[in-house]
Design an enzyme around this catalytic site. Structure first.
Site, PDB file in Angstrom:
ATOM      1  N   ARG A 167       8.502   4.703  -2.432  1.00  0.00           N
ATOM      2  CA  ARG A 167       8.998   5.876  -2.762  1.00  0.00           C
ATOM      3  C   ARG A 167      10.262   6.178  -3.154  1.00  0.00           C
ATOM      4  O   ARG A 167      10.871   6.959  -3.247  1.00  0.00           O
ATOM      5  CB  ARG A 167       7.784   6.731  -2.779  1.00  0.00           C
ATOM      6  CG  ARG A 167       6.172   6.705  -3.240  1.00  0.00           C
ATOM      7  CD  ARG A 167       5.966   7.642  -3.098  1.00  0.00           C
ATOM      8  NE  ARG A 167       4.125   7.577  -3.437  1.00  0.00           N
ATOM      9  CZ  ARG A 167       2.759   7.817  -3.429  1.00  0.00           C
ATOM     10  NH1 ARG A 167       3.259   8.766  -2.515  1.00  0.00           N
ATOM     11  NH2 ARG A 167       1.991   7.219  -4.152  1.00  0.00           N
ATOM     12  N   ARG A 180       5.953   7.218   3.182  1.00  0.00           N
ATOM     13  CA  ARG A 180       4.603   7.119   3.460  1.00  0.00           C
ATOM     14  C   ARG A 180       4.382   6.146   1.870  1.00  0.00           C
ATOM     15  O   ARG A 180       5.149   6.669   0.923  1.00  0.00           O
ATOM     16  CB  ARG A 180       3.489   8.122   3.140  1.00  0.00           C
ATOM     17  CG  ARG A 180       2.222   7.798   3.059  1.00  0.00           C
ATOM     18  CD  ARG A 180       1.630   9.192   2.849  1.00  0.00           C
ATOM     19  NE  ARG A 180       1.729   9.718   1.514  1.00  0.00           N
ATOM     20  CZ  ARG A 180       1.231   9.028   0.045  1.00  0.00           C
ATOM     21  NH1 ARG A 180       1.196   8.739   0.189  1.00  0.00           N
ATOM     22  NH2 ARG A 180       1.519  10.207  -0.992  1.00  0.00           N
ATOM     23  N   LEU A 194      -9.121  16.296   1.923  1.00  0.00           N
ATOM     24  CA  LEU A 194     -10.123  14.845   2.558  1.00  0.00           C
ATOM     25  C   LEU A 194     -10.489  14.687   4.378  1.00  0.00           C
ATOM     26  O   LEU A 194     -11.137  13.692   4.840  1.00  0.00           O
ATOM     27  CB  LEU A 194      -9.370  13.579   2.060  1.00  0.00           C
ATOM     28  CG  LEU A 194      -9.020  13.523   0.400  1.00  0.00           C
ATOM     29  CD1 LEU A 194      -8.521  12.033   0.288  1.00  0.00           C
ATOM     30  CD2 LEU A 194     -11.014  13.011   0.639  1.00  0.00           C
TER      31      LEU A 194
END
Lengths: 637, 247, 232
Positions: free
Chosen positions: A330, A435, A43
Site C-alpha cells: 500500500r 500493514r 474484531l
C-alpha cells in the site's frame, strides 16, 4: 526505564508454544472471581470479550455505538490472510511471517509477527465453525484470492464484506456469552479515562452517551481494543466515530504510545469531491488484482480516459515494479500515485486522482466474472460518484486508512501499565511501519481469540490485586477530572464549531505529515498544532447540556484529544529521520525515490511517555533485533 | 440547491417531539444526505443552537448505524442504499424533505432521529449464533459447503441490522431481520445442530420485544439496503414450523 | 452524575438460550398465529371454489340448482363440513384479531409522512377491512339463504332469485364481492409464504395465481346477483 518486551527465549518457531506451556493458569472455579473490562467491540474486542466469557471470566464489554455489531471492523472489505496453503502455491507460516515483517519494512517485533502467522490458520477454522460464509469453490472448499504484498494466494474473503462477516461472527459469539450473563454488554458508553490504582490499571470512567451521566467500573484488568487514530486527519476511511480518546487517556495515565508516526495511507479510495466532505470511501485493495493503475503520459492531459490511446497511458506501477505490478504494498502504491499527481499527471477534480482500469480484466474474464467479484464495490462507487466503473475507469486517490502505531505492549499484549492490555489496531505490535492488506483482520482476531485469553490468565494468576470499589479515591478523582473537562468544554461558548477545528487539524497533518514528511514541515506543525489547540480551548462552541445525548460534546472531547495526540504524532515523525513503510521522510530516499531505512539508528520501537500537555514527552527505545530474517532494502521490482 | 427540511426534534425519550422546519440553503448536490445534515448542524452550532442528533458511523453503508425516514421512506428514495449512501443529487432545488426517526414500539426514540435498536441484540442473544467455543473448531476444510448454499447464506448474512425493514413495515415487524440470521445459519451445515432451538428462541425473543407480525407485503424487502429477500421469511416460517412440530 | 459499581453484580450464568424447551415458548408464537390464519384461510379458499361451482348451477335453472341443493341436504357430510367451516372461520377470525391488534400496538406513534416502496398492494393493505366486511357479510348471507324463508332445498332457487330482485340485497351482495376478491388475491400467496412454501421461482407464480384465482372466484360470485337482478 528499560522496556521489557518479554519475548520468550528459544527458536522463533517454538517461542509461542513454549511460552503458553509455562503461562500461569487461573483454575476454572476461580475465573468467575475475576472481572475484565474490554473496551471496544470490533474484531479484537468482541473476540476477546467472547473468548474470556467462554473461559468463565466476568466480562464488561463497552462500545460507543448503539450495538457491538457496529464497530468499524465491519467496514473491512477485502479479506483475511492465513497460512493455510490451500491453493498449494507454496505458502507456509514462515512465508506469511516473512511477507508481514518485510511488508512492515522490518520495524515490527519478530516474535510477535511469527506468532501471528502461526495462529492465522486457527482463525479461519474458528470463523468457519461460527458460520462465517467465506467464498467457496464449486467443490465446497474454501476459496482464496491474492492480495497486495504477497506472491501467494492466502486471502480468505466473503465477497467484499469480509470484515462484516468476521465481525458478525465475533459478535454472535459475544451475544452468546451475553445470554449466559458472563458478558455484560454496555453500549453507547464512551471511555473517557483509565483509572490507575497504585500503578496498576483497575478500571475506567465512561460517559453514558444516552443519559450523559458518568459511570465508573472496577475490574481486575482493562483491555483496550479501541481501534486506530486515522481520524486525526479528519478525512479518512475510518468511521466518523473512530477516535484516539481511549488510547490517549490511557497514555496520559502512563501507558507508552509507540510509533505514532506509522500511519497507512490506502491507495484505492474515492477522491475528494468537495470541502463539505465528511469522510473518504475506500475501494477494497482487492480491486488491484484485476484493475490496472494508470495516468496519462503527458501532464495536464484533460481528455476523457477512453480518448487516451494505449500508447499515451503510463501504467506506472507495472512499469516501475514489474514483478509485483499493481500489487505492490500500500505505501508504495500510495506514494507513487502522489508522485504522479505532483508531476501534474493526476486526473479528476483538482488533479488528485489516478485511474484504476478494469477494461482488460472485463475483456479477459467477462463482465459477469468481474461483477461477481466486485459488484458491490462498483455499485458503491456508482452511488458516490454517479460514474459506471464497468465502462469508465475508476478514479482513485490515497486516503488515511489504518494506523500501525498505538499503545506499546509486550509479547503478552500488556502495556507498560500492569493490568492494561491493548489489542488490535489500538496496539502497535505486529505491522511495523506498514500493514499488508488482509492483515488487520488477522491481527485483531489473533489478539482476541488466541493470544489475550492465554496471557491475561497469567497476569491475573500472578498479580496481587486488592479488592476495590468505585469509592476509592482514584476513581473519585478520575471521575471528577472527566466531569470538569466536560464542563469546561461546554463553558467555552466560542465562535468556531468542533468540526472546523478538526478539519483544520486534518488538512495541516495531511499536507505536512501525510504521505511524505520533511523536517521543516514537521517543525512548522509543532508550532501550529499547539496554537490551534489553544484556540480550540478558547473559541470552540459546544451547544447543549452534559446530561443528555450530546453528539457535539462527544466530538469535542475527541477533537480535544486529537489536538494533543497530533503533536506526539508529528514529534515522532520528526524524531524518526529515516523512511520506513508508511513513514516517508523526504530526506531519506534512494536515488530512485524509494524509502530508505536507516537500520543503524532507527531499528527500534519509539515508545513515548507522557509528561503533560505541551511538555516534551520522554522517548523510550525498544531495540528491534532480527535473528531469523536479514534486513533487506524492500524491493518489489 | 436550497431545501426546506422538516425534522423531528425530540429532546429525550420521554419528551414530546414535533416537526421543526429548517431552511437548508446552498447544499451541494454531490454531498451525501448526512453531509447535508452536517452542514445544517454546523450552522446551528455556530448559532449556539443544539444540532439535530442522528446516528451514523461508517458512512459507507455497512455499519447499519444510520437510518431515518426521509419523505416517508427508510433511507430515503432509491434502492439498495443506506441513508449515508443517499446523495443530494436525488433531490431538486426547492424540495421539502420530511425527516423522521424510525418508529416502532420496539425502537423507542432516544433523541431527535436517534432510536434504540437494542431489541435486535436481544434477538441475536436468544440464538443467533453457533455455539462453538474458541479453540474447539475443526480444520476449516473438513466442513465443505456447496457453493450455492454458501452464496445463499452470504446473501442472508449481508443484513446490516439497520432496522429499515421494521421502520417501513406497516406492522413494525422484524421478521426480515430475524429471517436473515435464521437463513444464514440454516443454510450452513455448521448451523444444523442448533437449528430447532434457534428457530424457536429467536422468534420468541422477537415476539417479546413487541414487534408486529408479517403481512407478506414485501415492503421490507423493497426497502432493505442489502436486498435481503422475502424468501428468507418463508424459510424462517418453515424452520419455525418444523421446530414446533418436532418439539 | 451517577456512579455504578459493577463488581459482583453480574447474575449467575443462565442457560444459553432462553425461551426454548417444552414450556419456554409462548403457546402461540407470532408465526404460529399466522400459520393458523394461513391454513384456515386456504381451507375456506378451497370451500369457496366448491361453493362457487355449486352456485353457478343457478345459471342452469331451478332444476339443476334445486337438485344440487337436495343432493347436499341428503348426504351426511354436510353437518360435519358446516361445523368444520364454522371452526375455520372462527379460528381465522381469532388469529386475525390477535395479529391485527398486535400490529396496531407495534407502532404507537405514526409517521407524519409514509410512502410505500411499491411492493404492497391495495389488497394487502386492506386485508383487515376486507376481513371485517366479510365477517359481517357471511353471517348475513348464511342467515338469509340457509335459514331464510323457504320450504326445503327444492325451493332454494326461488328464494335466491327472489332475494336478488331486491336491489339492496343484490347490490349489497355484489359490493361484498369486491373485498372478497381483494382479500383472496393477497391471502392466497400470503398463505403459502406463511407456510414457508416460497422458492424464488415459485414466488411470482404464486402471486399471479392468487390474484387470478381470487378475482375469478369473486367475479363468479358477482355474476349471480347481477344475473338475479337483471338477467331474468
Amino acid at each position: 526505564m528499560i522496556l521489557d518486551a518479554k519475548v520468550p527465549d528459544g527458536p522463533l518457531e517454538a517461542k509461542w508454544d513454549r511460552h503458553r506451556d509455562h503461562l500461569k493458569l487461573v483454575s476454572p472455579a476461580n475465573k468467575r472471581k475475576y472481572t475484565v473490562i474490554v473496551v471496544g467491540t470490533g474484531l479484537a474486542g468482541a473476540s476477546a470479550a467472547a473468548s474470556l466469557g467462554e473461559l468463565g471470566y466476568q466480562v464488561l464489554s463497552f462500545c460507543f455505538q448503539d450495538s457491538p455489531r457496529r464497530a468499524h471492523s465491519i467496514a473491512a472489505q477485502g479479506g483475511i490472510n492465513a497460512a493455510k496453503n490451500y491453493p498449494n502455491d507454496g505458502d507456509s507460516v514462515y512465508r506469511l511471517f516473512y511477507d508481514t515483517i518485510k511488508g512492515g519494512d522490518f520495524r515490527a517485533r519478530e516474535a510477535n509477527v511469527y506468532r501471528l502467522a502461526q495462529v492465522s490458520a486457527s482463525i479461519i477454522d474458528q470463523c468457519v465453525a461460527q458460520g462465517v460464509p467465506f467464498a467457496r469453490e464449486y467443490g465446497g472448499y474454501l476459496a482464496n484470492r491474492s492480495f497486495g504484498g504477497a506472491q501467494v494466494s492466502r486471502t480468505f474473503y466473503a465477497r467484499g464484506q469480509t470484515g462484516q462477516q468476521l465481525l458478525l461472527g465475533a459478535y454472535s459469539a459475544l451475544m452468546r456469552q451475553a445470554s449466559t450473563g458472563r458478558v455484560k454488554i454496555l453500549p453507547r458508553r464512551e471511555m473517557l479515562d483509565l483509572v490507575v490504582v497504585d500503578g496498576v490499571a483497575r478500571g475506567i470512567v465512561v460517559r453514558n452517551l444516552v443519559t450523559g451521566g458518568l459511570e465508573t467500573y472496577v475490574a481486575d484488568a482493562v483491555c483496550l481494543a479501541t481501534g486506530g487514530y486515522a481520524n486525526v486527519f479528519y478525512l479518512s476511511t475510518n468511521a466518523k466515530g473512530c477516535n484516539v480518546t481511549a488510547a490517549w487517556r490511557a497514555h496520559r495515565r502512563g501507558a507508552f504510545f509507540a510509533n505514532p508516526c506509522y500511519t497507512q495511507i490506502h491507495p484505492t479510495c474515492i477522491p475528494v469531491a468537495g470541502d463539505y466532505q465528511s469522510k473518504l470511501t475506500l475501494m477494497s485493495e482487492s480491486l488491484r488484482n484485476d484493475g490496472r493503475v494508470w495516468v496519462p503520459k503527458t501532464p495536464g492531459d484533460t481528455r476523457r480516459p477512453e480518448q487516451i490511446p494505449e500508447a499515451e497511458r503510463d501504467y506506472f506501477l507495472e512499469r516501475k515494479y514489474p514483478s509485483f505490478g499493481n500489487l505492490v504494498p500500500r505505501d508504495v502504491a500510495s506514494r507513487n500515485a502522489k508522485e504522479q499527481c505532483d508531476a501534474g499527471k493526476g486526473i479528476g477534480p483538482g488533479g488528485r486522482g489516478v485511474y484504476l482500469d478494469f477494461s482488460d480484466a472485463i475483456k479477459r474474464d467477462g463482465l459477469a466474472a468481474i461483477r461477481e467479484r466486485y459488484g458491490n464495490l462498483f455499485d458503491m462507487y456508482h452511488e458516490i460518484t454517479a460514474e459506471d466503473a464497468y465502462t469508465v475507469p475508476m478514479r482513485i486517490y490515497p486516503a488515511p486508512h489504518y494506523t500501525m502505531g498505538g499503545l506499546w505492549v509486550d509479547y503478552n499484549l500488556m502495556s507498560n501499565l500492569p493490568g492494561l492490555f491493548v489489542l488490535g489496531e489500538a496496539n502497535f505490535s505486529d505491522h511495523g511501519a506498514n500493514r499488508l492488506g488482509a492483515s488487520a483482520l488477522m491481527q485483531g482476531l489473533a489478539d482476541g481469540y488466541f493470544i489475550l485469553p492465554y496471557t491475561i490468565g497469567d497476569y491475573l494468576a500472578s498479580a496481587k490485586l486488592t479488592a476495590l470499589d468505585t469509592d476509592h479515591a482514584s476513581f473519585r478523582d478520575a471521575e471528577r477530572e472527566v466531569s470538569e473537562r466536560l464542563s469546561r468544554l461546554l463553558a467555552i461558548k466560542g465562535k468556531r464549531t468542533v468540526d472546523s477545528f478538526h478539519r483544520e487539524l486534518g488538512v495541516m497533518l495531511w499536507n505536512q505529515c501525510g504521505m511524505a514528511r520533511n523536517e521543516a514541515g514537521l517543525k512548522e506543525l509543532l508550532q501550529r498544532i499547539p496554537a490551534l489547540r489553544e484556540e480550540f480551548w478558547e473559541n470552540v462552541t459546544v451547544p447543549g447540556s452534559p446530561g443528555t445525548l450530546n453528539q457535539t460534546l462527544e466530538r469535542a472531547g475527541r477533537v480535544a484529544d486529537f489536538l494533543e495526540f497530533a503533536e506526539l504524532l508529528v514529534l515522532d515523525a520528526l524524531e524518526r529521520r529515516e523512511s520506513c513503510g508508511g513513514h516517508f521522510r523526504e530526506e531519506s530516499q534512494t536515488e530512485e525515490g524509494e524509502a530508505l531505512r536507516d537500520d543503524e539508528h532507527f531499528c527500534h520501537v519509539a515508545a513515548w511517555e507522557f509528561r503533560g500537555v505541551g511538555e516534551t514527552p520522554v522517548l523510550h527505545k525498544e531495540p528491534l533485533t532480527f535473528t531469523n530474517v536479514s534486513l533487506a532494502q524492500r524491493s518489489y521490482k | 440547491m436550497d431545501l426546506t427540511l422538516k425534522v423531528w426534534r425530540q429532546a429525550g425519550p420521554k419528551e414530546k417531539g414535533r416537526l421543526v422546519t429548517y431552511e437548508a440553503k446552498g447544499i451541494p448536490e454531490d454531498a451525501s444526505f448526512l453531509e447535508m445534515l452536517d452542514i445544517v448542524n454546523s450552522r446551528l452550532e455556530a448559532q449556539g443552537e443544539e444540532p439535530i442528533a442522528f446516528d451514523h458511523d461508517c458512512r459507507e453503508g455497512i455499519c447499519g448505524s444510520c437510518g431515518c425516514m426521509i419523505n416517508g421512506r427508510p433511507h430515503g428514495p432509491g434502492q439498495g442504499i443506506t441513508t449515508c449512501q443517499l446523495y443530494m443529487r436525488k433531490f431538486h432545488h426547492g424540495d421539502t424533505i420530511v425527516i423522521e426517526p424510525f418508529r416502532a414500539r420496539a425502537f423507542p426514540v432516544v433523541k431527535d432521529l436517534v432510536v434504540a435498536r437494542s431489541a435486535f441484540d436481544k434477538i441475536i442473544q436468544a440464538g443467533g449464533f453457533i455455539s462453538v467455543n474458541t479453540g474447539s473448531a475443526p480444520e476449516a476444510n473438513t466442513i465443505p459447503v456447496p457453493k450455492p448454499n454458501a452464496e445463499a447464506a452470504m446473501d442472508a448474512a449481508a443484513c446490516i441490522g439497520c432496522g429499515a425493514c421494521v421502520a417501513t413495515c406497516k406492522n413494525a415487524s422484524a421478521v426480515l431481520f430475524v429471517s436473515a440470521k435464521i437463513s444464514h445459519l440454516a443454510l450452513l451445515p455448521q448451523g444444523e445442530p442448533e437449528r430447532e432451538r434457534r428457530a424457536l428462541a429467536m422468534v420468541a425473543a422477537m415476539d417479546a420485544a413487541g414487534f408486529g407480525h408479517c403481512s407478506n407485503e414485501g415492503e421490507c424487502e423493497a426497502e432493505c439496503p442489502k436486498g435481503i429477500s422475502l424468501v428468507n421469511i418463508a424459510r424462517l416460517n418453515r424452520e419455525h414450523l418444523r421446530a414446533t412440530v418436532r418439539k | 452524575m451517577q456512579s455504578v459499581a459493577e463488581r459482583g453484580t453480574l447474575t449467575a450464568p443462565r442457560p444459553a438460550v432462553r425461551g426454548t424447551g417444552k414450556h419456554g415458548v409462548m403457546a402461540f408464537s407470532s408465526i404460529l398465529k399466522k400459520v393458523a390464519m394461513a391454513l384456515t384461510g386456504l381451507g375456506m379458499f378451497l370451500f369457496l371454489i366448491g361453493h362457487l361451482a355449486g352456485n353457478l348451477l343457478l345459471l342452469k335453472g331451478p332444476d339443476s340448482f334445486n337438485g344440487y341443493a337436495a343432493f347436499l341436504a341428503k348426504i351426511p357430510l354436510v353437518v360435519p363440513v358446516e361445523i368444520g367451516l364454522l371452526l375455520l372461520a372462527l379460528l381465522h377470525i381469532a388469529s386475525a384479531v390477535s395479529v391485527t391488534l398486535g400490529n396496531w400496538t407495534a407502532r404507537p406513534q405514526r409517521y407524519a409522512v409514509k410512502r410505500t416502496a411499491g411492493s404492497s398492494t391495495f389488497a394487502s393493505r386492506t386485508m383487515w377491512i376486507g376481513g371485517l366486511v366479510l365477517a359481517v357479510f357471511i353471517p348475513l348471507h348464511v342467515w338469509m339463504f340457509k335459514y331464510g324463508d323457504h320450504h326445503g332445498p327444492q325451493e332454494l332457487y326461488g328464494l335466491v332469485m327472489r332475494s336478488f330482485q331486491n336491489p339492496l340485497i343484490a347490490f349489497g351482495y355484489a359490493f361484498a364481492m369486491i373485498p372478497l376478491g381483494l382479500h383472496l388475491s393477497h391471502g392466497f400467496a400470503s398463505a403459502f409464504q406463511t407456510l414457508g412454501i416460497n422458492r424464488p421461482r415459485l414466488r411470482p407464480r404464486l402471486r399471479a395465481a392468487g390474484a387470478v384465482l381470487g378475482w375469478l372466484i369473486a367475479l363468479g360470485f358477482l355474476v349471480l346477483p347481477f344475473w338475479g337482478f337483471f338477467g331474468q
